[in-house]
Enzyme design. Structure first.
Site, PDB file in Angstrom:
ATOM      1  N   GLU A   3      -3.147  -0.055   8.168  1.00  0.00           N
ATOM      2  CA  GLU A   3      -1.980   0.457   8.900  1.00  0.00           C
ATOM      3  C   GLU A   3      -2.039  -0.063  10.325  1.00  0.00           C
ATOM      4  OE1 GLU A   3      -1.145   4.707   9.037  1.00  0.00           O
ATOM      5  OE2 GLU A   3      -1.741   4.900   6.941  1.00  0.00           O
ATOM      6  N   GLU A  36      -7.592   8.304   6.095  1.00  0.00           N
ATOM      7  CA  GLU A  36      -7.895   8.959   7.370  1.00  0.00           C
ATOM      8  C   GLU A  36      -8.451  10.368   7.225  1.00  0.00           C
ATOM      9  OE1 GLU A  36      -4.492   8.773   9.956  1.00  0.00           O
ATOM     10  OE2 GLU A  36      -4.486   6.590   9.988  1.00  0.00           O
ATOM     11  N   ARG A  38       0.857  -1.187   0.000  1.00  0.00           N
ATOM     12  CA  ARG A  38       0.000   0.000   0.000  1.00  0.00           C
ATOM     13  C   ARG A  38       0.897   1.242   0.000  1.00  0.00           C
ATOM     14  NH1 ARG A  38      -2.604   3.108   4.691  1.00  0.00           N
ATOM     15  NH2 ARG A  38      -3.979   4.484   3.537  1.00  0.00           N
ATOM     16  N   TYR A  88      -3.896   2.158  15.791  1.00  0.00           N
ATOM     17  CA  TYR A  88      -2.671   2.294  16.577  1.00  0.00           C
ATOM     18  C   TYR A  88      -2.899   2.075  18.061  1.00  0.00           C
ATOM     19  CZ  TYR A  88      -0.343   3.806  12.360  1.00  0.00           C
ATOM     20  OH  TYR A  88       0.189   3.819  11.103  1.00  0.00           O
ATOM     21  N   ASN A 135      -7.155   1.614   9.890  1.00  0.00           N
ATOM     22  CA  ASN A 135      -5.861   1.943  10.481  1.00  0.00           C
ATOM     23  C   ASN A 135      -6.051   1.972  11.989  1.00  0.00           C
ATOM     24  OD1 ASN A 135      -4.995   2.329   7.887  1.00  0.00           O
ATOM     25  ND2 ASN A 135      -4.582   4.538   8.093  1.00  0.00           N
ATOM     26  N   HIS A 163      -3.185  10.836   0.547  1.00  0.00           N
ATOM     27  CA  HIS A 163      -2.618  10.721   1.895  1.00  0.00           C
ATOM     28  C   HIS A 163      -2.118  12.115   2.285  1.00  0.00           C
ATOM     29  CE1 HIS A 163      -1.043   7.548   4.891  1.00  0.00           C
ATOM     30  NE2 HIS A 163      -0.801   8.726   5.447  1.00  0.00           N
TER      31      HIS A 163
HETATM   32  C1  BGC Z   1      -1.001   7.973   9.205  1.00  0.00           C
HETATM   33  C2  BGC Z   1       0.477   7.838   8.868  1.00  0.00           C
HETATM   34  C3  BGC Z   1       1.306   8.107  10.094  1.00  0.00           C
HETATM   35  C4  BGC Z   1       0.954   7.078  11.143  1.00  0.00           C
HETATM   36  C5  BGC Z   1       1.753   7.166  12.428  1.00  0.00           C
HETATM   37  C6  BGC Z   1      -1.373   7.343  10.516  1.00  0.00           C
HETATM   38  O1  BGC Z   1      -2.319   8.126  11.148  1.00  0.00           O
HETATM   39  O2  BGC Z   1      -1.796   7.516   8.144  1.00  0.00           O
HETATM   40  O3  BGC Z   1       0.762   8.726   7.829  1.00  0.00           O
HETATM   41  O4  BGC Z   1       2.674   8.094   9.829  1.00  0.00           O
HETATM   42  O5  BGC Z   1      -0.403   7.224  11.489  1.00  0.00           O
HETATM   43  O6  BGC Z   1       1.508   8.365  13.098  1.00  0.00           O
END
Ligand code: BGC
Length: 446
Positions: free
Chosen positions: A351, A164, A75, A292, A290, A119
């Site tokens: 992601e 995003e 991607r 985190y 995505n 992006h």
């Molecule tokens: C984004 C990336 C970013 C990553 C880490 C995501 O929100 O798509 O561009 O590097 O988070 O912060």
């Protein structure tokens, strides 16, 4: 690691402005990030994406790294200001040539290219004309999508429209932490609708140009109340609406969630016109997730954004200070299935990854056990969601090489491959070998 379904896509994800550099080459125009980075004080240590990981020149080496890693899909994002420097009108052939070379090299290496059209690198002339606050930007985006797919859809089946859009609205237009640096608070809400309209118009343009599958990628975060007080629970619901629902409900079920917590009356957003939601909710073939970390919230009375984030104690932290909570990824994937049921298309984790300190040792190696733990835990969490009946079709680790991490400049290292930003030398980290072995074992089993 348990076995993933046969055909599961194993990948990595990157973004144009974060890796390419070469911002003034071959006819590329300025994006809002070029302009933003030039402003003193907005990016840590004044870093810019001017050189980044120099991928524009080193793409062949990077594709060789991907082939070594054994991924089945990659991607990346197409830079709008390379393809259409002014944001309107004819394509810049040299820009399309670059993505065509990359695409052909990926295909030759047996890697499926999965481009994202946006992006965050809006051509500056479009921002000068109002950016995503302007409805016209949605149509401009669809025109650009048609140019990109016109060149590449004979070789690329799966396309992602936006990355995003929540972050663009929140960080770019509401809080001003990202380009274009506008702090409009709730005045940023039209940028949500115009991006979604752009997604819908671009979806039609992509299909007309021969794209077989179209997705949108959103970032999701389970929202947890800091206490069970009614105020914190209401604040959490408001946050959940903004981050997890506003950019998904219109696409999947054709309506906006209740925005009463943000002072939007029953009539809804003023900028929505008849027919828009039908365009936005045209069927898609996958939803990019995505993920985190989760978010913990308490109430913030008398504020237009009625919540504030709270730390989540008790978990390891990444170099960014983000809590590592793999089970929250399972929670997020299963929640999406609960919320949307039959309306939910197949999911792809587009992601997931972490920043770590990642220093080069005296012997020239880079050992990143924290990243291995993070990825191991999160892949198991994806598997748990699949076991619970969620249709997850792929996983794209963020990211291949250390790169330009937006407001943090080069200070956060997210790569499986270490980048020396002085020499551009790449050193695969121990997580690279770990992911390579995992993919090989999964592919052998599948
Ligand atoms: C984004 C990336 C970013 C990553 C880490 C995501 O929100 O798509 O561009 O590097 O988070 O912060």
């Amino acid at each position: 690691m348990p076995s993933f379904p046969a055909g599961f896509r194993w990948g990595v994800a990157t973004a144009a402005y974060q890796i390419e550099g070469a911002v003034a080459e071959d006819g590329r125009g300025d994006s809002i990030w070029d302009t933003f980075c030039r402003q003193p004080g907005v990016i840590r240590d004044g870093h810019t994406g001017d050189v980044a990981a120099d991928h524009y020149h080193r793409w062949a080496q990077d594709v060789a790294l991907m082939a070594d890693l054994g991924i089945t899909a990659y991607r990346f994002s197409i830079g709008w200001p390379r393809v259409q420097p002014g944001g309107a009108g004819a394509a810049n052939p040299a820009g399309l040539d670059f993505y065509e070379r990359l695409t052909d090299a990926l295909l030759a290496a047996g890697i499926t290219p999965v481009p994202t059209l946006y992006h965050w690198d809006l051509p500056q002339p479009l921002e000068d004309a109002g950016g995503w606050l302007s409805r016209d930007t949605a149509q401009r985006f669809a025109d650009y999508a048609a140019l990109a797919a016109g060149r590449l859809a004979d070789r690329i089946g799966l396309w992602i429209t936006l990355n995003e859009p929540y972050v663009v609205t929140a960080m770019g237009y509401a809080l001003g932490i990202h380009a274009p640096g506008k702090a409009l608070m709730l005045g940023a809400l039209p940028t949500a609708h115009h991006q979604l309209l752009g997604h819908g118009l671009a979806t039609a343009a992509l299909r007309a140009a021969g794209a077989r599958e179209v997705m949108i990628t959103n970032n999701y975060s389970p929202a947890w109340p800091a206490s069970d007080s009614a105020a914190d629970v209401a604040a959490t619901r408001a946050y959940d609406t903004l981050q997890n629902r506003v950019f998904t409900d219109p696409v999947l079920v054709g309506r906006y969630p209740d925005l009463g917590a943000f002072g939007v009356g029953e009539g809804g957003l003023d900028c929505v016109r008849d027919g828009d939601l039908a365009v936005i909710s045209a069927p898609i073939d996958g939803l990019g997730v995505n993920y985190y970390m989760p978010t913990r919230l308490s109430a913030l009375p008398d504020s237009p954004l009625p919540f504030q984030m709270q730390p989540i104690p008790g978990y390891p932290l990444t170099a960014f200070g983000w809590p590592v909570v793999p089970a929250a990824l399972t929670e997020m994937l299963t929640s999406l299935k609960q919320w949307y049921g039959e309306a939910l298309p197949p999911l792809y984790v587009t992601e997931n990854g972490c920043s770590q300190p990642d220093e080069v040792a005296a012997d020239g190696t880079v050992d990143d056990p924290g990243r291995i733990d993070y990825l191991d835990g999160h892949l198991r969490a994806v598997h748990d969601a699949i076991e619970a009946g969620v249709d997850v079709r792929g996983y794209f680790e963020w990211t291949l090489t250390d790169n330009f991490e937006w407001s943090e400049g080069y200070h956060q290292r997210f790569g499986l491959v270490h980048t020396d930003f002085e020499t551009q030398r790449r050193i695969p980290k121990s997580s690279f070998a770990w992911y390579r072995d995992l993919i090989a074992a999964q592919r052998a089993a599948g």
